[in-house]
Design a protein around this motif. Structure first.
Motif, PDB file in Angstrom:
ATOM      1  N   LEU A   1       0.809  -1.224   0.000  1.00 20.72           N
ATOM      2  CA  LEU A   1       0.000   0.000   0.000  1.00 20.72           C
ATOM      3  C   LEU A   1       0.841   1.272   0.000  1.00 20.72           C
ATOM      4  O   LEU A   1       0.301   2.372  -0.047  1.00 20.72           O
ATOM      5  CB  LEU A   1      -0.945  -0.009   1.214  1.00 20.72           C
ATOM      6  CG  LEU A   1      -1.970  -1.137   1.248  1.00 20.72           C
ATOM      7  CD1 LEU A   1      -2.768  -1.096   2.545  1.00 20.72           C
ATOM      8  CD2 LEU A   1      -2.888  -1.076   0.040  1.00 20.72           C
TER       9      LEU A   1
ATOM     10  N   ARG B   1       0.325   3.794  -3.059  1.00 22.61           N
ATOM     11  CA  ARG B   1      -0.956   4.507  -2.936  1.00 22.61           C
ATOM     12  C   ARG B   1      -0.876   5.552  -1.826  1.00 22.61           C
ATOM     13  O   ARG B   1      -1.349   6.673  -1.974  1.00 22.61           O
ATOM     14  CB  ARG B   1      -2.068   3.489  -2.660  1.00 22.61           C
ATOM     15  CG  ARG B   1      -3.378   4.043  -2.175  1.00 22.61           C
ATOM     16  CD  ARG B   1      -4.254   4.500  -3.327  1.00 22.61           C
ATOM     17  NE  ARG B   1      -5.532   4.947  -2.836  1.00 22.61           N
ATOM     18  CZ  ARG B   1      -6.701   4.441  -3.188  1.00 22.61           C
ATOM     19  NH1 ARG B   1      -6.746   3.460  -4.053  1.00 22.61           N
ATOM     20  NH2 ARG B   1      -7.807   4.919  -2.716  1.00 22.61           N
TER      21      ARG B   1
ATOM     22  N   ASP C   1      -1.358  -3.671  -6.512  1.00 24.51           N
ATOM     23  CA  ASP C   1      -0.967  -3.645  -5.105  1.00 24.51           C
ATOM     24  C   ASP C   1      -2.187  -3.797  -4.192  1.00 24.51           C
ATOM     25  O   ASP C   1      -2.112  -4.472  -3.164  1.00 24.51           O
ATOM     26  CB  ASP C   1      -0.248  -2.335  -4.782  1.00 24.51           C
ATOM     27  CG  ASP C   1       1.048  -2.177  -5.559  1.00 24.51           C
ATOM     28  OD1 ASP C   1       1.682  -3.204  -5.866  1.00 24.51           O
ATOM     29  OD2 ASP C   1       1.428  -1.036  -5.850  1.00 24.51           O
ATOM     30  N   LEU C   2      -3.289  -3.166  -4.571  1.00 22.61           N
ATOM     31  CA  LEU C   2      -4.520  -3.287  -3.774  1.00 22.61           C
ATOM     32  C   LEU C   2      -5.029  -4.727  -3.772  1.00 22.61           C
ATOM     33  O   LEU C   2      -5.456  -5.249  -2.740  1.00 22.61           O
ATOM     34  CB  LEU C   2      -5.600  -2.342  -4.307  1.00 22.61           C
ATOM     35  CG  LEU C   2      -5.329  -0.855  -4.120  1.00 22.61           C
ATOM     36  CD1 LEU C   2      -6.354  -0.028  -4.889  1.00 22.61           C
ATOM     37  CD2 LEU C   2      -5.341  -0.479  -2.648  1.00 22.61           C
TER      38      LEU C   2
ATOM     39  N   ALA D   1      -2.613  -6.749  -1.505  1.00 25.07           N
ATOM     40  CA  ALA D   1      -2.828  -6.438  -0.088  1.00 25.07           C
ATOM     41  C   ALA D   1      -4.128  -7.060   0.412  1.00 25.07           C
ATOM     42  O   ALA D   1      -4.182  -7.636   1.507  1.00 25.07           O
ATOM     43  CB  ALA D   1      -2.844  -4.925   0.117  1.00 25.07           C
TER      44      ALA D   1
ATOM     45  N   LEU E   1      -6.552  -3.722   6.373  1.00 25.20           N
ATOM     46  CA  LEU E   1      -6.089  -2.882   5.268  1.00 25.20           C
ATOM     47  C   LEU E   1      -5.998  -1.415   5.672  1.00 25.20           C
ATOM     48  O   LEU E   1      -5.005  -0.740   5.374  1.00 25.20           O
ATOM     49  CB  LEU E   1      -7.013  -3.043   4.062  1.00 25.20           C
ATOM     50  CG  LEU E   1      -6.963  -4.400   3.371  1.00 25.20           C
ATOM     51  CD1 LEU E   1      -8.084  -4.530   2.352  1.00 25.20           C
ATOM     52  CD2 LEU E   1      -5.612  -4.635   2.725  1.00 25.20           C
TER      53      LEU E   1
ATOM     54  N   TYR F   1      -2.642   0.764   5.860  1.00 25.63           N
ATOM     55  CA  TYR F   1      -2.572   1.952   5.013  1.00 25.63           C
ATOM     56  C   TYR F   1      -2.197   3.180   5.844  1.00 25.63           C
ATOM     57  O   TYR F   1      -1.323   3.963   5.457  1.00 25.63           O
ATOM     58  CB  TYR F   1      -3.908   2.159   4.300  1.00 25.63           C
ATOM     59  CG  TYR F   1      -3.903   3.285   3.307  1.00 25.63           C
ATOM     60  CD1 TYR F   1      -3.149   3.206   2.145  1.00 25.63           C
ATOM     61  CD2 TYR F   1      -4.647   4.433   3.527  1.00 25.63           C
ATOM     62  CE1 TYR F   1      -3.135   4.240   1.224  1.00 25.63           C
ATOM     63  CE2 TYR F   1      -4.648   5.466   2.608  1.00 25.63           C
ATOM     64  CZ  TYR F   1      -3.892   5.372   1.461  1.00 25.63           C
ATOM     65  OH  TYR F   1      -3.880   6.389   0.553  1.00 25.63           O
TER      66      TYR F   1
END
Length: 174
Positions: free
Chosen positions: A41, A44, A61-62, A65, A122, A126
């Protein structure tokens, strides 16, 4: 550890960071999985920190993750709310409306809790990634400047930059 960082596009990715394990790992800790999610993450988080906006660049990547967070909750029993239980089994036949290769052996209530736990993992990762980047913004900006100039750096160069030892040293372009 970081093996290489590049801004050179590869497939749909506009840049990549390659990691290499210190040793062969058969077991991975919860902390290591959370670190993988934070790493995924990071791009982003950097976009939000620097541009206060997002691009489509973090799509892969999302997905990565989310996959790791979902596995933590449904396969590895790493959820505080759900405890040490696996949710879903992959050895059942596939039916319409179900995930490919997974048979759901839990209720809608548990499905919502699983989704909530994945989201919590997540969002926590993040926020931690954003905090780390914000606290090291000067190093991040130096890394970006070097990558814009060189396009690719290796592990040794990355470590020097992170330690603030880069200075005016000119690295060989390979």
């Amino acid at each position: 550890p970081v093996q290489k960082v590049t801004l050179v596009p590869r497939g749909q990715a506009q840049g990549l960071t390659w990691f290499s394990p210190d040793e062969e790992q058969t077991l991975v800790t919860r902390a290591q999985l959370k670190a993988r999610i934070m790493g995924a993450l990071g791009g982003r988080a950097a976009e939000e920190l620097i541009y206060n906006n997002y691009t489509t660049g973090a799509q892969g990547d999302l997905r990565q993750a989310t996959s790791v967070a979902r596995a933590m909750v449904t396969q590895y029993g790493m959820s505080e709310k759900l405890g040490p239980r696996a949710y879903g089994s992959s050895n059942q036949p596939v039916f319409v409306g179900r995930s490919m290769g997974e048979n759901r052996d839990y209720s809608e209530e548990y499905a919502r809790t699983i989704d909530d736990e994945v989201k919590t993992i997540l969002l926590d990762a993040y926020q931690r990634a954003k905090d780390i980047l914000a606290g090291n913004k000067d190093i991040m900006e130096k890394l970006v400047a070097i990558l814009l100039e060189r396009e690719t750096i290796d592990s040794a160069e990355f470590i020097q930059i992170m330690k603030g030892e880069y200075g005016d040293v000119a690295f060989d372009n390979e």
